[in-house]
Design a protein around this motif. Structure first.
Motif, PDB file in Angstrom:
ATOM      1  N   TYR A  88    -111.683 -67.560 -38.067  1.00 28.70           N
ATOM      2  CA  TYR A  88    -112.759 -66.676 -37.627  1.00 28.70           C
ATOM      3  C   TYR A  88    -112.273 -65.761 -36.532  1.00 28.70           C
ATOM      4  O   TYR A  88    -111.630 -66.194 -35.594  1.00 28.70           O
ATOM      5  CB  TYR A  88    -113.928 -67.514 -37.098  1.00 28.70           C
ATOM      6  N   ASN A  89    -112.544 -64.475 -36.680  1.00 27.40           N
ATOM      7  CA  ASN A  89    -112.401 -63.575 -35.538  1.00 27.40           C
ATOM      8  C   ASN A  89    -113.705 -62.796 -35.422  1.00 27.40           C
ATOM      9  O   ASN A  89    -114.675 -63.092 -36.129  1.00 27.40           O
ATOM     10  CB  ASN A  89    -111.175 -62.686 -35.663  1.00 27.40           C
ATOM     11  N   ASN A  90    -113.719 -61.829 -34.536  1.00 22.84           N
ATOM     12  CA  ASN A  90    -115.012 -61.201 -34.275  1.00 22.84           C
ATOM     13  C   ASN A  90    -115.477 -60.318 -35.419  1.00 22.84           C
ATOM     14  O   ASN A  90    -116.530 -59.704 -35.348  1.00 22.84           O
ATOM     15  CB  ASN A  90    -114.983 -60.434 -32.954  1.00 22.84           C
ATOM     16  N   LYS A  91    -114.678 -60.287 -36.437  1.00 16.36           N
ATOM     17  CA  LYS A  91    -115.045 -59.453 -37.574  1.00 16.36           C
ATOM     18  C   LYS A  91    -115.318 -60.236 -38.851  1.00 16.36           C
ATOM     19  O   LYS A  91    -116.100 -59.828 -39.693  1.00 16.36           O
ATOM     20  CB  LYS A  91    -113.925 -58.447 -37.858  1.00 16.36           C
ATOM     21  N   GLU A  92    -114.656 -61.340 -39.005  1.00 14.35           N
ATOM     22  CA  GLU A  92    -114.669 -61.952 -40.321  1.00 14.35           C
ATOM     23  C   GLU A  92    -114.557 -63.468 -40.250  1.00 14.35           C
ATOM     24  O   GLU A  92    -113.804 -64.016 -39.453  1.00 14.35           O
ATOM     25  CB  GLU A  92    -113.502 -61.401 -41.140  1.00 14.35           C
ATOM     26  N   LEU A  93    -115.330 -64.131 -41.111  1.00 14.02           N
ATOM     27  CA  LEU A  93    -115.214 -65.563 -41.273  1.00 14.02           C
ATOM     28  C   LEU A  93    -114.584 -65.840 -42.626  1.00 14.02           C
ATOM     29  O   LEU A  93    -115.058 -65.355 -43.651  1.00 14.02           O
ATOM     30  CB  LEU A  93    -116.594 -66.216 -41.221  1.00 14.02           C
ATOM     31  N   LYS A 140    -119.785 -71.777 -35.688  1.00 15.64           N
ATOM     32  CA  LYS A 140    -120.665 -70.887 -34.935  1.00 15.64           C
ATOM     33  C   LYS A 140    -119.904 -70.385 -33.716  1.00 15.64           C
ATOM     34  O   LYS A 140    -119.362 -71.173 -32.951  1.00 15.64           O
ATOM     35  CB  LYS A 140    -121.933 -71.621 -34.511  1.00 15.64           C
ATOM     36  N   SER A 141    -119.887 -69.097 -33.534  1.00 18.99           N
ATOM     37  CA  SER A 141    -119.110 -68.501 -32.448  1.00 18.99           C
ATOM     38  C   SER A 141    -120.019 -67.698 -31.540  1.00 18.99           C
ATOM     39  O   SER A 141    -120.374 -66.564 -31.852  1.00 18.99           O
ATOM     40  CB  SER A 141    -118.010 -67.600 -33.017  1.00 18.99           C
ATOM     41  N   PRO A 142    -120.367 -68.255 -30.372  1.00 14.76           N
ATOM     42  CA  PRO A 142    -121.216 -67.500 -29.446  1.00 14.76           C
ATOM     43  C   PRO A 142    -120.481 -66.336 -28.798  1.00 14.76           C
ATOM     44  O   PRO A 142    -121.121 -65.359 -28.386  1.00 14.76           O
ATOM     45  CB  PRO A 142    -121.615 -68.560 -28.407  1.00 14.76           C
ATOM     46  N   ASP A 143    -119.170 -66.454 -28.692  1.00 14.99           N
ATOM     47  CA  ASP A 143    -118.351 -65.369 -28.146  1.00 14.99           C
ATOM     48  C   ASP A 143    -116.911 -65.602 -28.576  1.00 14.99           C
ATOM     49  O   ASP A 143    -116.590 -66.612 -29.200  1.00 14.99           O
ATOM     50  CB  ASP A 143    -118.456 -65.278 -26.614  1.00 14.99           C
ATOM     51  N   LYS A 144    -116.037 -64.671 -28.212  1.00 10.66           N
ATOM     52  CA  LYS A 144    -114.667 -64.704 -28.706  1.00 10.66           C
ATOM     53  C   LYS A 144    -113.903 -65.951 -28.265  1.00 10.66           C
ATOM     54  O   LYS A 144    -112.967 -66.373 -28.924  1.00 10.66           O
ATOM     55  CB  LYS A 144    -113.927 -63.453 -28.216  1.00 10.66           C
ATOM     56  N   ALA A 145    -114.296 -66.546 -27.160  1.00 14.57           N
ATOM     57  CA  ALA A 145    -113.554 -67.680 -26.619  1.00 14.57           C
ATOM     58  C   ALA A 145    -114.022 -69.028 -27.157  1.00 14.57           C
ATOM     59  O   ALA A 145    -113.425 -70.048 -26.856  1.00 14.57           O
ATOM     60  CB  ALA A 145    -113.658 -67.689 -25.097  1.00 14.57           C
ATOM     61  N   HIS A 146    -115.064 -69.014 -27.954  1.00 16.24           N
ATOM     62  CA  HIS A 146    -115.651 -70.269 -28.425  1.00 16.24           C
ATOM     63  C   HIS A 146    -115.854 -70.251 -29.937  1.00 16.24           C
ATOM     64  O   HIS A 146    -116.306 -69.247 -30.491  1.00 16.24           O
ATOM     65  CB  HIS A 146    -117.008 -70.527 -27.754  1.00 16.24           C
TER      66      HIS A 146
END
Lengths: 115, 114
Positions: free
Chosen positions: B49-54, B67-73
């Motif tokens: 997962y990155n901020n664009k694509e799962l 589930k990613s609340p932000d880039k670090a988690h």
């Protein structure tokens, strides 16, 4: 399909002797190859990787690995084994454009260094 | 400082429960992963997962959801736990998700389903 083979479940080496942990790969094209080590009840620690260039790659803790395209191998080596090298070693691969697919791991090789 | 951390380290629960495992990385990486290590120590990618694509491994049951609340988690939520979910789950991160990037792993979470 990618696959990584580690033919030995366990390798036993006397302390001070050289060690080799074997790995062969099967991805077509240009593979990217990695070695990780896992100590008991710990996460995986990165040792080294081959991307391109010199076939001999040097990594952490005195380990090195040689990429051999003709034999599709990437064996891990160390000139003189330490008891503290005893752990589970994983070879892994990915391929160009395959970053999002994650690493494909071999089944692991237990390395036991005997005092 | 720990680069990739996971909580909890151990998780024991009953079949049918829902649980979450948390992962945090302080490396500033863009891409995070979840891997499953089974009882035979075999490691398999579950998600990247990155901020664009799962990217989901097609073999992962839909009871598992990142589930990613932000880039670090990147947290892993598991619904309706089954006995076969017992394993060690590893979180990892890499700089940009390129195939040449080194992945750095967390210490693992040992999940036991009773």
């Amino acid at each position: 399909a990618q696959s990584v083979a580690q033919p030995e479940d366990q390798v036993n080496v006397a302390e001070g002797n050289p060690l080799t942990v074997k790995c062969t790969y099967s991805v077509s094209g240009n593979p990217y190859l990695f070695w990780y080590v896992q100590y008991p009840n710990r996460g995986l620690q990165f040792l080294l990787k081959y991307i391109t260039g010199d076939n001999l790659v040097k990594g952490s803790y005195g380990f090195e690995a040689e990429f051999n395209k003709s034999q599709t191998s990437f064996h891990l080596k160390k000139p003189s084994a330490l008891v503290s090298d005893s752990a589970l070693y994983f070879c892994a691969e990915t391929y160009s454009g395959g970053g999002a697919d994650g690493l494909t791991f071999g089944k692991g090789t237990h390395l036991i260094i005997q005092p | 400082d720990t680069a990739v951390s996971q909580t909890p380290k151990y998780l024991v629960t009953q079949m049918g429960n829902d649980k979450s495992i948390k992962c945090e990385q302080n490396l500033g990486h863009d891409t995070m992963y979840w891997y499953k290590q089974d009882s035979k120590k075999f490691l398999k990618i579950m998600f990247s997962y990155n901020n664009k694509e799962l990217i989901i491994n097609e073999t992962v049951p839909n009871r598992f959801s990142p589930k990613s609340p932000d880039k670090a988690h990147l947290n892993l939520h598991i619904n309706s736990l089954e006995l076969g979910d017992s394993a060690v789950y590893f979180c990892a991160s890499s700089d940009r998700g390129h195939s040449t990037d080194t992945q750095y792993f967390g210490p693992g979470t040992r999940l036991t389903v009773l």
